[in-house]
Design a protein around this motif. Structure first.
Motif, mmCIF file in Angstrom:
data_model
loop_
_atom_site.group_PDB
_atom_site.id
_atom_site.type_symbol
_atom_site.label_atom_id
_atom_site.label_comp_id
_atom_site.label_asym_id
_atom_site.label_seq_id
_atom_site.Cartn_x
_atom_site.Cartn_y
_atom_site.Cartn_z
ATOM 1 N N SER A 68 -2.240 -11.095 2.807
ATOM 2 C CA SER A 68 -2.181 -11.030 4.332
ATOM 3 C C SER A 68 -0.754 -10.606 4.540
ATOM 4 O O SER A 68 0.248 -11.271 4.098
ATOM 5 N N ASN A 94 2.077 -8.459 7.491
ATOM 6 C CA ASN A 94 2.088 -7.330 8.891
ATOM 7 C C ASN A 94 3.427 -6.464 8.712
ATOM 8 O O ASN A 94 3.702 -6.630 7.743
ATOM 9 N N ALA A 134 -0.247 -5.509 -1.942
ATOM 10 C CA ALA A 134 -1.323 -6.231 -1.281
ATOM 11 C C ALA A 134 -2.768 -6.395 -2.030
ATOM 12 O O ALA A 134 -2.596 -6.510 -3.307
ATOM 13 N N ASN A 141 -6.732 -5.474 -1.155
ATOM 14 C CA ASN A 141 -7.680 -4.414 -1.091
ATOM 15 C C ASN A 141 -7.191 -3.708 0.370
ATOM 16 O O ASN A 141 -7.995 -3.008 1.039
ATOM 17 N N SER A 142 -5.804 -3.479 0.665
ATOM 18 C CA SER A 142 -5.511 -2.537 1.815
ATOM 19 C C SER A 142 -4.320 -1.706 1.051
ATOM 20 O O SER A 142 -3.768 -1.878 0.361
ATOM 21 N N GLY A 143 -3.973 -0.658 2.078
ATOM 22 C CA GLY A 143 -2.951 0.396 1.495
ATOM 23 C C GLY A 143 -3.533 1.557 1.234
ATOM 24 O O GLY A 143 -4.841 1.639 1.161
ATOM 25 N N GLN A 153 2.892 -1.565 0.349
ATOM 26 C CA GLN A 153 1.408 -1.920 0.633
ATOM 27 C C GLN A 153 0.587 -1.064 -0.545
ATOM 28 O O GLN A 153 -0.236 -0.308 -0.279
ATOM 29 N N ARG A 202 -2.429 -0.931 -3.312
ATOM 30 C CA ARG A 202 -3.341 -1.585 -3.244
ATOM 31 C C ARG A 202 -3.840 -2.110 -4.994
ATOM 32 O O ARG A 202 -3.394 -1.254 -5.880
ATOM 33 N N LYS A 260 -13.980 2.577 -0.832
ATOM 34 C CA LYS A 260 -13.377 2.994 0.453
ATOM 35 C C LYS A 260 -14.488 3.439 1.374
ATOM 36 O O LYS A 260 -15.465 4.169 0.989
#
Length: 587
Positions: free
Chosen positions: A526, A528, A545, A547-549, A559, A561, A587
């Motif tokens: 998590s 921002n 991060a 599973n984001s990026g 960021q 992944r 994805k």
């Protein structure tokens, strides 16, 4: 990476200077660069393969394609970088056959005809040397804007230092450029219509054989031929006439440059007209070729000779846009993006948390792995030939190292810093000579963030002691990264609270292990924009991060992944996740 630079030329060109200049810098950074061209005049590192791209009959083109396919396969070429229309056509077909990623640098205006509109032959990405080229590709040839980046010429700015004005008895005007094609026509008209050859001492530096029609000027103009030491030539000149790289190099030496190219004549470069001149590559590219009022040039050139040394601020602007290091850094980014997205493969970064040795240690949340299965994972990695990479390796060698064709890399990351990392993981790292990155929480003794969840509390698990962290860090097998003081959801905190969590954790770990931390992991994944900004501001080169990026990790180093490993991830499940295309399929 293994890179093939492809050019088509019969004499030295700006494209060759560009290719060899950036090629040598890429070589210095650890890449293997080869060249294929009709000729290659500039000194360069890397192998050169002669191929007569200028012979464009259909049988010849089949031969070009066949030879390129041979080179790509023999030298394990990972990316082809073409620099001309003739070479790009053949490279495009060869890359289609072999599935090789391809980039084309577009150095000038392209011919507009029906076949060119339908068959761009630019590959996976086009790099326009200036804004005018990009505009022409879009408006005249219908190339998608998303396919085109600006890829300016790279200059070793340290090679060109400010030079004082010379004390010549007669003003020396140096024209630098080819004597063939549009530039040859331009040079001829300058000599014939614009320059008083009795009033000025005119000298021409060119790698071209002097065409017969220039013979009439030889009694009053000095034809120098190919000049290796361009800085000395610029230093002795009262005015330099040229375009493209010539203009940039002259500005760096703080000598007056009268920019004129194949399309237009920006004239004497000043702070006011520099942006417009840059957009046309200092006159080489415009809406049409040779759109120049030659009748006005004599007065404009005479005026340019009366000016003092150019404003030093021009130097900083040229460095900001054309410095070799910055240009090659961006080129590496383009290479990696094209390679990763074309092949849909990325170095796997897998994420563990804690490890158990018997069933009683299982948790409520799926963040554990039995040590016996962990060893099976390591045996598989060893069997498949994987080598482990850390952020220290990437920081030293660059992101592109992960794509090294002679290596098979994986990154092992472990979150939170549980005591079992020391007791169960550490012995296996030693046994298999693997490296791992562990993200440690420092403001807690146990996993309070999971235990005190009201809806789904986890069992209590102890974190590592400072002595254990210190021992693992000293082994050379474990790189530690930051993971906050108390493992909060950072996106639910204001920036001040985030700063305390991230900075205090970083300071405590660095004091303990005696070295700077290189990466930070967002708890729960998590975060921002404040979280990313703080990671950068506090000196982290990287942040991970979950599973984001972006799918390509170099495209956002804050960021990155990762691929989660769960209790039920068996050997086959791990194999599926580490093949390189997992994040693309998910994805």
């Amino acid at each position: 990476m293994n890179i093939l630079m492809a050019l088509s030329q019969l004499e030295v060109t700006g494209a060759e200077v560009y290719a060899t200049t950036v090629g040598d810098e890429l070589t210095r950074r650890g890449h293997k660069v080869c060249y294929v061209s009709d000729t290659l005049t500039k000194p360069h590192q890397g192998a050169f393969f002669k191929l007569r791209f200028n012979k464009r009959s259909i049988p010849r083109r089949f031969w070009h394609v066949g030879y390129l396919v041979y080179l790509i396969k023999k030298h394990r070429i990972q990316l082809v970088h073409a620099h001309s229309r003739a070479s790009s056509w053949s490279c495009y077909v060869a890359c289609k056959i072999t599935g090789t990623p391809m980039i084309t640098s577009v150095h000038g205006r392209q011919p507009v005809h029906a076949s060119r509109k339908k068959f761009h032959a630019l590959g996976d990405k086009a790099l326009a040397v200036c804004e005018a080229v990009r505009e022409q590709l879009i408006t005249s040839l219908g190339v998608s804007p998303e396919l085109i980046n600006i890829g300016r010429n790279g200059i070793n700015t340290e090679q060109y230092q400010p030079s004082p004005a010379p004390h010549n008895a007669k003003p020396v005007i140096s024209i630098i450029g080819r004597l063939t094609g549009p530039k040859g026509e331009l040079c001829y008209r300058l000599l014939d219509e614009c320059l008083d050859l009795d009033k000025y001492q005119v000298q021409i530096a060119s790698g071209s054989v002097v065409p017969e029609r220039f013979e009439r000027f030889k009694t009053k103009v000095q034809f120098l031929g190919y000049v290796q030491d361009i800085p000395s030539l610029i230093a002795q000149s009262d005015l330099v006439i040229g375009a493209g790289r010539v203009a940039m190099e002259t500005i760096l030496m703080q000598r007056p440059i009268f920019a004129i190219g194949e399309a237009m004549a920006p004239g004497l470069i000043t702070a006011e007209n520099l942006p417009a001149a840059m957009s046309s590559n200092f006159g080489d590219i415009g809406p049409k070729d040779l759109d120049i009022d030659f009748s006005a040039l004599p007065e404009r050139i005479a005026h340019a000779l009366t000016q003092t040394q150019p404003d030093a601020s021009l130097i900083e602007q040229v460095k900001a846009n054309y410095d070799l290091q910055a240009v090659v850094k961006q080129l590496e980014q383009d290479y990696q993006s094209v390679y990763v997205h074309k092949l849909r493969r990325e170095m796997p970064i897998i994420m563990y948390h804690r490890f158990i040795k018997d069933e009683s240690e299982k948790g409520v949340h799926g963040t554990y792995m039995h040590v016996d299965m962990l060893e099976k994972h390591f045996k598989l990695l060893k069997h498949l030939g994987y080598q482990t990479l850390t952020f220290a390796d990437l920081n030293e060698q660059g992101f592109a190292e992960r794509l090294n064709p002679n290596k098979k890399y994986i990154m092992l990351t472990v979150d939170d810093g549980y005591k079992d990392n020391y007791e169960l993981l550490f012995p296996l790292l030693k046994k298999y000579n693997f490296k791992a990155v562990i993200y440690a929480v420092t403001g807690e003794q146990f996993n309070r963030w999971d235990v005190e969840q009201p809806n789904n509390p986890e069992k209590r698990v102890e974190l590592m002691s400072p002595a254990q962290i210190k021992e693992m860090a000293a082994s050379g097998l474990v790189e530690f990264g930051g993971h906050t003081l108390t493992h909060p959801h950072l996106d639910k905190l204001d920036k001040t609270a985030q700063h305390i969590e991230i900075s205090e954790n970083k300071a405590q770990l660095e004091q303990l292990i005696g070295k700077p931390l290189l990466s930070f992991a967002y708890p729960f994944g998590s975060h921002n924009q404040d979280s990313k900004d703080l990671a950068f501001e506090l000196g982290y080169p990287f942040a991970v991060a979950t599973n984001s990026g972006p799918l390509a990790m170099h495209e956002d180093p804050y960021q990155i992944r990762r691929i989660a490993i769960f209790p039920r991830t068996d050997v086959f499940g791990l194999w599926r996740k580490i093949r390189g295309n997992y994040v693309f399929r998910k994805k």
